[in-house]
Design a protein around this motif. Structure first.
Motif, short mmCIF file in Angstrom:
data_model
loop_
_atom_site.label_atom_id
_atom_site.label_comp_id
_atom_site.label_asym_id
_atom_site.label_seq_id
_atom_site.Cartn_x
_atom_site.Cartn_y
_atom_site.Cartn_z
N VAL A 186 0.85 -1.19 0.00
CA VAL A 186 0.00 0.00 0.00
C VAL A 186 0.88 1.24 0.00
CG1 VAL A 186 -1.53 1.37 1.48
CG2 VAL A 186 -2.02 -1.04 1.08
N THR A 187 0.48 2.24 -0.78
CA THR A 187 1.19 3.51 -0.79
C THR A 187 0.25 4.63 -1.21
OG1 THR A 187 3.25 4.60 -1.48
CG2 THR A 187 1.99 3.45 -3.21
N GLU A 188 0.71 5.88 -1.00
CA GLU A 188 -0.09 7.04 -1.39
C GLU A 188 -0.12 7.18 -2.91
OE1 GLU A 188 0.89 7.15 2.66
OE2 GLU A 188 2.27 7.09 0.95
N VAL A 189 -1.26 7.60 -3.43
CA VAL A 189 -1.43 7.69 -4.87
C VAL A 189 -0.44 8.67 -5.49
CG1 VAL A 189 -3.22 9.49 -4.78
CG2 VAL A 189 -3.15 7.86 -6.71
N GLU A 190 -0.04 9.70 -4.74
CA GLU A 190 0.88 10.69 -5.31
C GLU A 190 2.29 10.14 -5.50
OE1 GLU A 190 0.38 11.87 -0.87
OE2 GLU A 190 -0.91 11.24 -2.55
N ARG A 191 2.57 8.97 -4.95
CA ARG A 191 3.88 8.36 -5.17
C ARG A 191 3.94 7.54 -6.46
NH1 ARG A 191 7.74 8.26 -1.34
NH2 ARG A 191 7.23 9.11 0.72
N LEU A 192 2.82 7.30 -7.08
CA LEU A 192 2.77 6.40 -8.24
C LEU A 192 3.31 7.04 -9.51
CD1 LEU A 192 -0.81 4.86 -7.86
CD2 LEU A 192 1.35 3.97 -6.95
N HIS A 193 3.93 6.21 -10.31
CA HIS A 193 4.25 6.54 -11.71
C HIS A 193 3.69 5.42 -12.57
CE1 HIS A 193 7.24 9.69 -10.74
NE2 HIS A 193 7.63 8.89 -9.78
N GLU A 194 3.02 5.76 -13.65
CA GLU A 194 2.60 4.72 -14.57
C GLU A 194 3.82 4.24 -15.34
OE1 GLU A 194 -1.08 3.68 -17.58
OE2 GLU A 194 -0.72 5.76 -17.02
N ILE A 195 3.95 2.93 -15.48
CA ILE A 195 5.12 2.35 -16.14
C ILE A 195 4.95 2.44 -17.65
CG2 ILE A 195 6.47 0.24 -16.47
CD1 ILE A 195 5.56 -0.66 -13.71
N PRO A 196 5.94 2.97 -18.36
CA PRO A 196 5.86 2.99 -19.83
C PRO A 196 5.66 1.60 -20.40
CG PRO A 196 7.69 4.35 -19.05
CD PRO A 196 7.17 3.61 -17.86
N GLU A 197 4.96 1.52 -21.52
CA GLU A 197 4.57 0.23 -22.10
C GLU A 197 5.77 -0.66 -22.40
OE1 GLU A 197 2.09 0.69 -25.48
OE2 GLU A 197 0.43 1.64 -24.38
N ASN A 198 6.88 -0.06 -22.79
CA ASN A 198 8.04 -0.87 -23.21
C ASN A 198 8.98 -1.18 -22.05
OD1 ASN A 198 8.89 1.78 -22.91
ND2 ASN A 198 10.36 1.67 -24.58
N LEU A 199 8.55 -0.98 -20.81
CA LEU A 199 9.40 -1.21 -19.64
C LEU A 199 8.75 -2.29 -18.78
CD1 LEU A 199 12.04 0.21 -18.93
CD2 LEU A 199 10.78 1.63 -17.30
N GLY A 200 9.55 -3.27 -18.38
CA GLY A 200 9.05 -4.33 -17.51
C GLY A 200 8.99 -3.89 -16.06
N PHE A 201 8.34 -4.71 -15.23
CA PHE A 201 8.20 -4.37 -13.81
C PHE A 201 9.56 -4.31 -13.12
CE2 PHE A 201 3.92 -6.38 -14.47
CZ PHE A 201 3.16 -5.25 -14.18
N ALA A 202 10.43 -5.29 -13.36
CA ALA A 202 11.72 -5.33 -12.69
C ALA A 202 12.59 -4.15 -13.11
CB ALA A 202 12.43 -6.64 -13.00
N GLU A 203 12.57 -3.81 -14.39
CA GLU A 203 13.34 -2.66 -14.87
C GLU A 203 12.82 -1.37 -14.25
OE1 GLU A 203 13.96 -6.01 -17.49
OE2 GLU A 203 12.11 -5.04 -16.81
N ALA A 204 11.50 -1.25 -14.15
CA ALA A 204 10.91 -0.04 -13.57
C ALA A 204 11.28 0.11 -12.11
CB ALA A 204 9.39 -0.08 -13.73
#
Length: 325
Positions: A104-122
């Motif tokens: 769980v975290t605050e919504v203002e901490r989120l970044h949407e991950i670019p389509e060409n980037l995997g979870f581990a790389e992000a």
């Protein structure tokens, strides 16, 4: 959910994979189904009971981890419904909870991950990447630069090698052993040397005479030898001391007029924007999305967090260490 829980400070074996209650997002928060969680060297220090730079004491029991990437699967009150189902990455700050199937975290901490980037790389870029971009604010690199990167096979070191290479600099990377030096060479280093070979400083001097920049996250004897290679007007940028403390007289590597500590307020003061850390996170994700920086990864299953900590402490990893549930 399953998570890694620390009930008592001590060795890596104290990290226990067990079933715990699902966290509930409060107002302004989201719950993330975690696909990748970052492991930081600081995590190993906190696990052992050393407070380090953390602003508040660690309260036990705790779920360690401060960097997560995954999919938003639940929303707290007041959060825009458009976040539901999005691929996101977030740095949790010094609030733990990342080594888990849900976080769980605050919504203002989120970044949407670019389509060409995997979870581990992000997840590598949100913490390690932002630090690398912060360090690079302190120097302009170009074809005239001769850059020395100790610990060049580490998470930050790999990114510094890549960035310097793309800037046209001559890059010297240090790492321990042939496998790591091969990876450093593949990342773009013009010369990759094993720092356990006592002849490495002589080889640098024979090839290049001197260096213009040392990116130092190691400290200790390697730092002292690296600083001795700096030419006139050279710069020693200090962002850590994994080998031993080097500031305030801790080993003689911090030299007035050459050395500059670049973490903390100094880094944030240069990043700009109302939230300097977020500014650096956005830059790091953009560099990865465009392929200019490609984080190296060492992956472990979530249940093997103890093994990940041991490997990190024994310098048996390459790049960013990531746990995957």
């Amino acid at each position: 959910m399953h998570a890694i829980v620390l009930h008592a400070f001590g060795p890596a074996e104290n990290l226990v994979h067990e079933k715990t209650a699902d966290p509930v997002p409060g107002p302004g928060q989201v719950r993330i189904a975690v696909a990748a969680a970052g492991v930081h060297l600081l995590d190993t220090s906190l696990r052992a009971g050393h407070q380090g730079p953390a602003p508040r004491p660690t309260v036990l029991p705790t779920i360690p981890g401060r960097e997560v990437a995954g999919t938003v699967e639940a929303l707290g009150d007041g959060v825009d419904g458009l976040w539901l189902g999005r691929r996101v990455v977030a740095h949790l700050g010094f609030r733990p909870g990342g080594y888990a199937e849900l976080a769980v975290t605050e919504v203002e901490r989120l970044h949407e991950i670019p389509e060409n980037l995997g979870f581990a790389e992000a997840v590598a870029m949100i913490g390690t990447g932002r630090t690398a971009l912060g360090i690079l604010q302190f120097v302009e690199l170009g074809p005239e630069s001769v850059v020395l990167v100790p610990a060049a096979a580490g998470g930050i070191g790999t990114l510094l090698v890549q960035y310097a290479h793309h800037a046209g600099a001559t890059v010297i990377g240090l790492a321990g052993g042939p496998e790591k030096t091969a990876r450093v060479r593949a990342a773009g280093a013009d010369l990759a040397l094993d720092y356990t070979d006592p002849g490495w400083p002589a080889e640098v001097r024979a090839r290049f005479g001197s260096v213009t920049v040392v990116f130092d996250g190691v400290g200790g004897e390697v730092a002292r030898e690296a600083v001795a290679l700096l030419g006139e007007d050279g710069r020693h940028l200090v962002f850590g001391w994994s080998s031993e403390g080097i500031q305030g007289g801790g080993g003689g590597a911090f030299v007035e007029g050459l050395s500059e500590s670049v973490l903390g307020p100094a880094m944030l003061g240069r990043a700009g924007g109302p939230d300097p850390l977020r500014t650096l996170e956005l830059r790091a994700l953009a560099e990865a999305a465009h392929g200019r920086l490609r984080p190296a990864l060492t992956r472990f299953p979530l249940a093997e967090a103890a093994a990940a900590h041991r490997a990190l402490e024994n310098r048996a990893t390459i790049g960013k260490v990531v746990l995957e549930p």
